[in-house]
Motif scaffolding. Structure first.
Motif, short mmCIF file in Angstrom:
data_model
loop_
_atom_site.label_atom_id
_atom_site.label_comp_id
_atom_site.label_asym_id
_atom_site.label_seq_id
_atom_site.Cartn_x
_atom_site.Cartn_y
_atom_site.Cartn_z
N LEU A 269 7.35 -10.70 17.64
CA LEU A 269 8.55 -11.53 17.63
C LEU A 269 8.39 -12.71 18.59
O LEU A 269 7.92 -12.54 19.72
N SER A 270 8.82 -13.87 18.16
CA SER A 270 8.73 -15.05 19.02
C SER A 270 10.03 -15.31 19.77
O SER A 270 10.09 -16.19 20.62
N GLU A 271 11.07 -14.56 19.43
CA GLU A 271 12.38 -14.73 20.08
C GLU A 271 13.06 -13.37 20.18
O GLU A 271 12.70 -12.44 19.46
N PRO A 272 14.04 -13.22 21.07
CA PRO A 272 14.74 -11.93 21.23
C PRO A 272 15.43 -11.50 19.93
O PRO A 272 15.77 -12.33 19.08
N GLU A 279 17.78 -4.00 9.36
CA GLU A 279 16.43 -3.72 9.84
C GLU A 279 15.43 -4.64 9.15
O GLU A 279 14.43 -5.05 9.74
N GLU A 280 15.69 -4.93 7.88
CA GLU A 280 14.78 -5.81 7.14
C GLU A 280 14.62 -7.15 7.86
O GLU A 280 13.51 -7.71 7.90
N MET A 281 15.71 -7.64 8.47
CA MET A 281 15.66 -8.92 9.18
C MET A 281 14.73 -8.84 10.38
O MET A 281 14.01 -9.80 10.70
N ILE A 282 14.71 -7.69 11.05
CA ILE A 282 13.83 -7.52 12.21
C ILE A 282 12.38 -7.67 11.78
O ILE A 282 11.60 -8.40 12.41
N TYR A 283 12.01 -6.97 10.71
CA TYR A 283 10.62 -7.03 10.24
C TYR A 283 10.29 -8.43 9.72
O TYR A 283 9.17 -8.93 9.91
N GLY A 287 7.37 -11.31 10.86
CA GLY A 287 6.37 -11.68 9.87
C GLY A 287 5.83 -10.50 9.10
O GLY A 287 4.67 -10.49 8.66
N LEU A 288 6.68 -9.49 8.92
CA LEU A 288 6.23 -8.25 8.30
C LEU A 288 7.08 -7.88 7.10
O LEU A 288 8.28 -8.16 7.07
N GLN A 289 6.44 -7.25 6.15
CA GLN A 289 7.17 -6.58 5.07
C GLN A 289 7.94 -5.41 5.69
O GLN A 289 7.48 -4.80 6.66
N TRP A 290 9.15 -5.11 5.16
CA TRP A 290 9.91 -3.98 5.71
C TRP A 290 9.11 -2.70 5.58
O TRP A 290 8.56 -2.40 4.51
N ILE A 291 9.00 -1.95 6.67
CA ILE A 291 8.21 -0.72 6.69
C ILE A 291 9.14 0.48 6.57
O ILE A 291 10.07 0.63 7.38
N GLU A 303 -0.71 -4.07 9.88
CA GLU A 303 -1.52 -5.13 9.23
C GLU A 303 -1.24 -5.19 7.74
O GLU A 303 -1.19 -6.28 7.15
N LYS A 304 -1.07 -4.05 7.11
CA LYS A 304 -0.75 -4.05 5.68
C LYS A 304 0.61 -4.72 5.45
O LYS A 304 0.80 -5.45 4.47
N ALA A 305 1.55 -4.45 6.35
CA ALA A 305 2.87 -5.08 6.23
C ALA A 305 2.77 -6.58 6.43
O ALA A 305 3.49 -7.36 5.79
N ALA A 306 1.86 -7.02 7.29
CA ALA A 306 1.67 -8.45 7.54
C ALA A 306 1.09 -9.14 6.31
O ALA A 306 1.33 -10.34 6.09
#
Length: 557
Positions: A269-272, A279-283, A287-291, A303-306
Motif C-alpha cells: 500500500l502506498s497510503e494508509p 475488503e476488495e478495495m483493500i486488495y 494492486g492485488l486481485q481479491w484473495i 504474486e499470483k494475485a498481483a
C-alpha cells in the motif's frame, strides 16, 4: 507420600496387570488393596512393613510393593509393565466406559495403539464387531474421546462448524443492523480451530460492547478494550471485536489473514487504509486481485494475485462422483446398493467408487480373492439395474511393508481403479516410509495414493515422509493423490497441495465414507482443497462419468 497417590499407583498396577492378562487372583488382590488404602483412616507411610502386612486387605505381597514405592518412588513391577505398554494404550485406559480388559482386546485384536486410532475405528463402525462391544459402547467411547480432545482447547473444524454458525445466528438476532462476520482461522477453513474470532461493525461501539457483556450468549465473559471474550458451551473460546462501521472492513481484513499475509498486503500500500468500503478495495489499493479468505496463509498467493492469476477455487457442486468408500463387504454400515442410491438420489452424483478394504486388513473384514469376485458380480448386477448412475469396482489396497500391493496381478487388473494406502507399521523412519510409498506409486495398478501420511488430527501425527519425493513420484507415474475428506484426516495436507499442482499432479477429494452420510464429508475435503488452491480442472472426481471412465481405461491400458 499420602494415601491417595499410593492408592492410585496400586490401581494403575492392577489395571496394567489386567491389560497384560496376568494372574487374576493377583490382579484382584492389588485392586482390593488400592481401594482399601484409599479408605484407611491413618497414613500408610507411617507404618512399618510388618505393620502393613497385618492391615486387612493388604497382606504381605502388597505390603512389600507399598514399601518399595515409599522407599524408591516407584514399583519395579509397575515400571516393567509400563515399558511393555505403548503410551497411547495407557491413554486409552483413561477413557471412561472401557476398562483394561476391553483396551487389551482393542489393542491386540485391532492393532489400535492410541485414542486417535480408536476414534477413527469407532467412526468406521469397527468396534461393534468385537466380542463384548456394541453400538452403545461405541457411541459412549466416541463421546468420551471427543470430550477429552475438546479439553485441550483445540477442536476439529467439523466439530465446531455448526456451533459457530448457530452462534452467528444468535448475534444477528441481537444486532440485526450491524455488520458482522466470522474472521480468523475459522474463516480460513483451518483444519483445527482454537478460537472463534468475530468482527462486529456497529454505529455505537460502546453500546454493542455493553450488550455483549450483559448477555448470556457466552460463558466466562470478559471485556478488554474493544474486545469481548468468552466461551461457548463446548468450551470453544470466542473473541468478538467491536468497531464503528467505518472501521469494519479494515478490522475484518486485519483479523482474517495470518500476520505474514496481512503484512505482505500492507507493504504494497502506498497510503494508509483509512476506512475502506470493502475488503476488495483493500486488495485493489495494494494492486492485488481479491484473495479468498482460505488462501490468506502467508504470502504464497500474493504474486499470483498481483498477476491476476489466482485459481477459481473448487466448490462442492463441482464434484461429480464419490471415490474411496466402504460398504458392508468390509467395515461399512450400508450395502453397495444403499451407498449408490444415496449418492445418486441425495448427493446428485453420477458415479460411486467402492473401495472396500483388501485382504491384509483383517481387522476391517478385508476382502479375500473369492469375496472380491463376489463383490464384482454384485456391482455388475447393480450397474445393469441403476439408471443414470455407475458404480466403479475399486479397492483400498494395503501398501505392504515392502511397498507392494495386496493382491496378485491377475486380481489387481480386475479393478477399475485402486486406492493404495498404508494402514500398518506406521513407525518407519522417513527414508523407509518414503521408499515404501514410492514403490507403491510405481506399481502400474496404483491409481490413487490414499491418505499419504496416515495422520489423525489432534491425536496422531502422520508418519514422516519426504513429501517432495513422494509427490514427484506421483507426477512421474501419473498417480493421483487423495485429499481424504474425513475431518480427522484431511490428508494430503493443504500445505503440500500447491506443490503437487505445480508438479502436474491431479488430486481427488475422497470421503472415505463408511456409511451413507459419510459422503457429506466431501465438504470438509473441499475446504481443505480450497486452502491448497485446487480448481476443478485438476480434481479427479470433478470429471464427468464419461471423462473418468476414459481416465481409468487409459490407466489400465
Amino acid at each position: 507420600m499420602e494415601n491417595k497417590p499410593i492408592a492410585r499407583t496400586l490401581r494403575l498396577l492392577s489395571q496394567l496387570m489386567e491389560l497384560h492378562e496376568e494372574n487374576s487372583f493377583k490382579i484382584r488382590s492389588v485392586a482390593n488393596a488400592s481401594f482399601k488404602v484409599d479408605k484407611l483412616p491413618f497414613n500408610v507411610a507411617d507404618k512399618t512393613p510388618a505393620e502393613l502386612e497385618t492391615v486387612d486387605g493388604i497382606g504381605k505381597s502388597t505390603a512389600s510393593k507399598i514399601t518399595e514405592l515409599l522407599q524408591t518412588g516407584t514399583i519395579k513391577e509397575l515400571q516393567t509393565l509400563i515399558e511393555k505398554t505403548p503410551e497411547g494404550v495407557m491413554e486409552m485406559m483413561a477413557i471412561k466406559g472401557i476398562g483394561p480388559k476391553k483396551v487389551g482386546v482393542i489393542w491386540r485384536e485391532m492393532g489400535i495403539e492410541n485414542t486417535g486410532e480408536l476414534l477413527y475405528a469407532c467412526n468406521e463402525n469397527r468396534l461393534i464387531e468385537l466380542k463384548g462391544f456394541g453400538a452403545k459402547t461405541q457411541a459412549e467411547i466416541i463421546k468420551a474421546i471427543e470430550f477429552r480432545m475438546a479439553s485441550n482447547g483445540k477442536f476439529l473444524f467439523a466439530q465446531v462448524e455448526q456451533q459457530a454458525h448457530d452462534f452467528m445466528g444468535q448475534l444477528k438476532a441481537v444486532f440485526p443492523e450491524a455488520l458482522k462476520h466470522i474472521a480468523g482461522e475459522f474463516r480460513r477453513y483451518n483444519e483445527v480451530i482454537s478460537e472463534l474470532s468475530i468482527v462486529i461493525g456497529n454505529n455505537n461501539r460502546e453500546m454493542a460492547l455493553d450488550t455483549l457483556e450483559q448477555s448470556d450468549l457466552l460463558k466466562s465473559v470478559k471485556m478488554i478494550d474493544n474486545h469481548v471474550t468468552g466461551e461457548l458451551e463446548n468450551g470453544l473460546l470466542v473473541d468478538i471485536t467491536c468497531v464503528e462501521k467505518g472501521e469494519y472492513f479494515k478490522t475484518l481484513f486485519l483479523n482474517t489473514g495470518t500476520d505474514e499475509h496481512v503484512q505482505a498486503v500492507l507493504d504494497r500500500l502506498s497510503e494508509p487504509l483509512d476506512q475502506p468500503e470493502s475488503e476488495e478495495m483493500i486488495y485493489k489499493k495494494a494492486g492485488l486481485q481479491w484473495i479468498q479468505p482460505e488462501l490468506r496463509e502467508g504470502d504464497t498467493y500474493i504474486e499470483k494475485a498481483a498477476q491476476d492469476a489466482l485459481p477459481k477455487l473448487i466448490t462442492l457442486t463441482d464434484l461429480k462422483g464419490s471415490l474411496h468408500n466402504h460398504s458392508t463387504w468390509s467395515d461399512g454400515v450400508h450395502t453397495v446398493e444403499e451407498m449408490a442410491l444415496y449418492c445418486r438420489d441425495v448427493m446428485k452424483l453420477e458415479y460411486l467408487g467402492m473401495c472396500d478394504h483388501s485382504r491384509t486388513a483383517v481387522y476391517a473384514k478385508g476382502l479375500n480373492i473369492e469375496r472380491v469376485l463376489q463383490q464384482h458380480e454384485e456391482i455388475d448386477h447393480l450397474n445393469k439395474k441403476l439408471d443414470g448412475f455407475h458404480i466403479f469396482k475399486g479397492i483400498e489396497s494395503d501398501i505392504l511393508n515392502d511397498g507392494s500391493l495386496d493382491y496378485p496381478e491377475e486380481i489387481l487388473q480386475r479393478f477399475d481403479f485402486i486406492v493404495a494406502s498404508v494402514h500398518s507399521n506406521l513407525k518407519m523412519d522417513i527414508d523407509k516410509a518414503t521408499t515404501r510409498l514410492i514403490k507403491a506409486i510405481e506399481n502400474p495398478y496404483t491409481t490413487i495414493l490414499g491418505h499419504p501420511t496416515g495422520r489423525l488430527l489432534l491425536s496422531r501425527n502422520g508418519y514422516q515422509i519426504d513429501h517432495k519425493k513422494v509427490i514427484d513420484a506421483c507426477a512421474a507415474n501419473n498417480v493421483v493423490i487423495e485429499i481424504n475428506a474425513n475431518p480427522l484426516r484431511l490428508d494430503l495436507d493443504w500445505r503440500w497441495q500447491q506443490y503437487a499442482l505445480d508438479k502436474g499432479v491431479w488430486l481427488s477429494i475422497n470421503p472415505d465414507a463408511h456409511r451413507k452420510e459419510g459422503h457429506h464429508d466431501m465438504q470438509f475435503g473441499v475446504y481443505a482443497a480450497r486452502k491448497g488452491g485446487l480448481y476443478k480442472e485438476r480434481c479427479l472426481n470433478a470429471l464427468s462419468l464419461q471423462q473418468i471412465q476414459e481416465v481409468f481405461k487409459q490407466k489400465r491400458a
